[in-house]
Design an enzyme around this catalytic site. Structure first.
Site, mmCIF file in Angstrom:
data_model
loop_
_atom_site.group_PDB
_atom_site.id
_atom_site.type_symbol
_atom_site.label_atom_id
_atom_site.label_comp_id
_atom_site.label_asym_id
_atom_site.label_seq_id
_atom_site.Cartn_x
_atom_site.Cartn_y
_atom_site.Cartn_z
ATOM 1 N N ASP A 298 2.329 -4.582 8.033
ATOM 2 C CA ASP A 298 1.146 -3.750 7.820
ATOM 3 C C ASP A 298 -0.068 -4.651 8.009
ATOM 4 O O ASP A 298 -0.426 -5.441 7.138
ATOM 5 C CB ASP A 298 1.192 -3.168 6.403
ATOM 6 C CG ASP A 298 -0.086 -2.417 6.020
ATOM 7 O OD1 ASP A 298 -1.048 -2.408 6.816
ATOM 8 O OD2 ASP A 298 -0.130 -1.858 4.909
ATOM 9 N N HIS B 178 0.859 -1.187 0.000
ATOM 10 C CA HIS B 178 0.000 0.000 0.000
ATOM 11 C C HIS B 178 0.895 1.238 0.000
ATOM 12 O O HIS B 178 2.031 1.203 0.483
ATOM 13 C CB HIS B 178 -0.872 -0.032 1.261
ATOM 14 C CG HIS B 178 -1.955 0.990 1.322
ATOM 15 N ND1 HIS B 178 -1.723 2.292 1.705
ATOM 16 C CD2 HIS B 178 -3.285 0.898 1.075
ATOM 17 C CE1 HIS B 178 -2.863 2.963 1.692
ATOM 18 N NE2 HIS B 178 -3.834 2.148 1.305
ATOM 19 N N LYS C 197 -10.948 0.149 10.293
ATOM 20 C CA LYS C 197 -11.093 -1.050 9.472
ATOM 21 C C LYS C 197 -11.525 -2.255 10.308
ATOM 22 O O LYS C 197 -11.637 -3.372 9.795
ATOM 23 C CB LYS C 197 -9.786 -1.365 8.738
ATOM 24 C CG LYS C 197 -9.386 -0.288 7.732
ATOM 25 C CD LYS C 197 -8.131 -0.672 6.986
ATOM 26 C CE LYS C 197 -7.618 0.482 6.117
ATOM 27 N NZ LYS C 197 -8.498 0.758 4.973
ATOM 28 N N CYS D 281 -4.769 2.818 -3.717
ATOM 29 C CA CYS D 281 -3.472 3.199 -3.123
ATOM 30 C C CYS D 281 -2.397 2.164 -3.407
ATOM 31 O O CYS D 281 -1.520 1.905 -2.568
ATOM 32 C CB CYS D 281 -3.607 3.426 -1.617
ATOM 33 S SG CYS D 281 -4.587 4.874 -1.191
#
Length: 417
Positions: A209, A131, A235, A375
């Site tokens: 991540d 990302h 999220k 992204c």
């Protein structure tokens, strides 16, 4: 999970916790929310946390001895303990820093660790599916320090990471390996523990991540043996504006702060300053108090449902979506194949229809999806596509909602025929 299997969640009861799912959009069609990889919806008990805080004990933390400040401080500190527990960090609050989001967490590590530790001859190893939050951050840090960025190849056919290439890249000059645990485009679940072993064999650190992993699967940072691990509240059924950064205590103690000001200091003179204990050393200024407390409530909510149950439910909806979408002529699905492990999302394109046009038509059918490069511009360039459509699922989505997705796609085919 195969299509047709029973969900372990009582989804209809779960949906009662999310009032936004009852609304209509456009010309009065029911909302079908399939944009969960961008932001999940928020249950009532997380929403209620804000009212409880602002009506009951709104005060700054660690700044006063009056009762309101004490109550806010305790709740905020316990929220750190709760999120540390949620991802398996036995060091509790000392290893859990609250940030605005995963992006800020990556920047914190890049500036607080990378700016001081990286230099000419050092290598930063990423994957081709990163990302922008990590790719751009480490790319720019390399420019500042003279380090070099290398990328582990991704197989464009099935979205898997080329682990043989990883072994070639991760070597004696590697200082940092940064890997997305779950791809937000491909749905690929990367072998983070194996990559951590490779990094540590060469005395390198690893940053995970976890933005797309923590919301829907059990994560144990100590079992993964990552040095840093980041995730976002919005999220995982939590609020926007707050995220978590796990870091091994010994490393966090050695790093310099990312930002300076109030709260993160121990003693200040006109000549010099010393730093507060972990994690406050990295939380300069008045923090996101209500958001942090609500973050912990979101973790409680997910644990009450059971992360294994959430994962199994997502797999059921995703398997059904993959099966139904794969039978549509002219539709290409990206990432792991039907019989391979895949997170709760499906990215695709429809021949002859731009992703943004398809998104607009789906919106007319009440279906909220994401269209664009998500992204991940370099990944889309590698896949030789300008954009893609992504339908991403969460604990409150149903198999029946897929009807609207398929109908919208068939409508687009008719319009652009």
């Amino acid at each position: 999970m195969a299509t047709g299997e029973q969900s372990p969640l009582d989804v209809e009861r779960v949906r009662e916790d999310f009032p936004i799912l009852d609304r209509e959009v456009g010309d009065g069609v029911p909302l079908v929310y399939f944009d969960n990889a961008a932001t999940t919806q928020t249950p009532n008990e997380v929403i209620d946390t804000f009212g409880d805080y602002y009506r009951g004990y709104n005060a700054n933390v660690h700044r006063g001895i009056h009762q309101l400040s004490q109550e806010a401080s305790i709740a905020y500190e316990e929220a750190h303990d709760r999120l540390a527990e949620f991802v398996g960090a036995s060091g509790e609050r000392e290893e859990m820093i609250f940030t605005k989001n995963t992006t800020e967490a990556a920047n914190l590590v890049a500036y607080a660790w990378g700016l001081n530790e990286l230099g000419e001859g050092d290598e930063i190893v990423l994957t081709e599916m990163e990302h922008h939050s990590t790719l751009v951050t480490w790319q720019q840090m390399a420019k500042r320090t003279g380090a070099e960025v290398k990328y582990i190849r991704v197989d464009p056919e099935d979205g898997s990471l080329d682990m043989e290439h990883a072994k070639e890249l991760i070597g004696p000059d590697t200082a940092m390996v940064s890997v997305v645990h779950v791809s937000n485009v491909l749905g690929t679940v990367n072998p983070l523990s194996e990559l951590a072993d490779m990094a540590h064999e060469h005395d390198a650190l690893i940053f995970g991540d976890g933005a797309q992993a923590v919301p829907n699967r059990p994560v144990d940072v100590e079992d993964l043996d990552v040095d840093f691990y980041a995730f976002s509240g919005h999220k995982m059924a939590g609020p926007t504006g707050v995220g978590g950064l796990y870091g091994k205590k010994a490393i966090l103690e050695e790093m310099e702060p990312f930002m300076y000001g109030g709260e993160m200091i121990r003693r200040v003179t006109y000549e010099d300053s010393s730093w507060n204990d972990l994690p406050w050393k990295y939380e300069a200024g008045t923090p996101l108090i209500a958001e942090g407390i609500a973050f912990a409530v979101a973790a409680d909510y997910l644990d009450d449902l059971g992360l294994k149950n959430i994962r199994a439910h997502e797999e059921r909806v995703t398997a059904e979506a993959y099966d139904r979408l794969s039978r549509i002529d002219g539709l290409e699905i990206y990432g792991p194949r039907e019989d391979e492990e895949r997170a709760g999302l499906v990215s695709f394109n429809l021949d002859g229809v731009h992703a943004h046009d398809l998104s607009s038509i789906l919106n007319d059918h009440g279906v909220a999806i994401r269209a664009g490069d998500h992204c991940t511009q370099p990944l889309h360039q590698k896949m030789d596509i300008a954009a893609s459509v992504r339908a991403s699922f969460y604990l409150y989505n149903t198999v029946e909602e897929l009807d609207a997705l398929v109908e919208g796609i068939e409508s687009a085919k008719d319009i652009f025929a």
